[in-house]
Design an enzyme around this catalytic site. Structure first.
Site, short mmCIF file in Angstrom:
data_model
loop_
_atom_site.label_atom_id
_atom_site.label_comp_id
_atom_site.label_asym_id
_atom_site.label_seq_id
_atom_site.Cartn_x
_atom_site.Cartn_y
_atom_site.Cartn_z
N LYS A 1 0.86 -1.18 0.00
CA LYS A 1 0.00 0.00 0.00
C LYS A 1 0.89 1.23 0.00
CE LYS A 1 -3.79 1.63 2.87
NZ LYS A 1 -4.37 1.51 4.18
N HIS B 1 -0.21 4.43 0.48
CA HIS B 1 -0.77 5.57 1.22
C HIS B 1 -1.11 5.09 2.62
CE1 HIS B 1 -4.05 3.27 -0.56
NE2 HIS B 1 -4.73 3.62 0.51
#
Ligand code: OMP
Length: 219
Positions: free
Chosen positions: A107, A109
């Protein structure tokens, strides 16, 4: 072969039969092998069934005597299994272990990264569904080592007792290469025994014996 079955093993087998986890037919496996049976843990699809499954996994950990510091569930299918095991260990055995899982894609963010949950440290027990050629579990072992943690064992519901990269079974290869045990609630041998006792599964039983000749190991 003569080791008596534990209650948690019986309960697990009953659960898999009730839920049609075990199916007979023709299935292409991840390894490319075409198998006369398939074990689909995705059929454990209710809260009560998952709780029961978690109790079987937890009992297998305790029965193994294995010393572990935390649990790791590989994405995707290992995640609910590790969660259910962690809950059952706390609720049934008074052992509150940290647990973690990975994402398949990092991921970029929010909190970021590939790992979610407790930091991977100490002796880590991998919790997964089925071992065939051992590809999935080797990926998890590499991830745990890359984090500087120590793989302590592999806990699975079914050991298909098939050859891994060489002549040994995948589980035996993991034990040899990593020096850690593979703890399975059930194995292909139990599936064979079950089919062998049911006259309506005679043809399936024969196909599984032939399959064992092709991909199995002498155990
Ligand atoms: P290996 O990576 O070859 O050990 O295959 C294990 C994975 O195959 C499991 O994590 C399952 O996702 C899947 N599988 C089953 O779920 N049930 C089976 O009976 C057989 C397999 C399989 O594809 O080998």
């Amino acid at each position: 072969p003569d080791t008596p079955m534990h209650d948690y093993q019986r309960d697990f087998i009953e659960l898999t039969l009730q839920r049609n986890v075990l199916r007979f037919g023709e299935f292409t496996l991840k390894s490319g092998r075409v198998s006369p049976y398939f074990f689909n843990m995705g059929r454990i699809d209710s809260g009560a069934a998952l709780a029961r499954l978690g109790r079987a996994y937890a009992a297998a950990v305790v029965n193994s005597g294995l010393e572990v510091d935390m649990l790791f569930g590989p994405a995707y299918k290992g995640i609910p299994l590790a969660a259910a095991t962690a809950i059952a260990l706390a609720d049934q055995h008074g052992r509150d272990l940290p647990w973690a899982y990975n994402r398949k894609e990092a991921k970029d963010h929010g909190e970021g990264g590939v790992l979610v949950g407790a930091p991977l440290t100490g002796r880590v027990l991998i919790v997964d569904d089925v071992m065939t050629a051992g590809t999935a579990v080797r990926e998890s072992l590499a991830l745990i080592r890359a984090q500087g943690a120590t793989p302590a064992g592999v806990l699975i519901a079914l050991d298909r007792q098939e050859r891994g990269q060489g002549e040994l079974s995948a589980a035996q290869e993991v034990q040899r290469d990593y020096g850690i045990p593979v703890v399975a609630i059930t194995s292909f041998r139990d599936v064979l025994t079950y089919a062998g006792e049911r006259s309506d599964l005679a043809a399936e039983h024969q196909r599984m014996l032939a399959y064992r000749e092709q991909y199995g190991v002498r155990s």
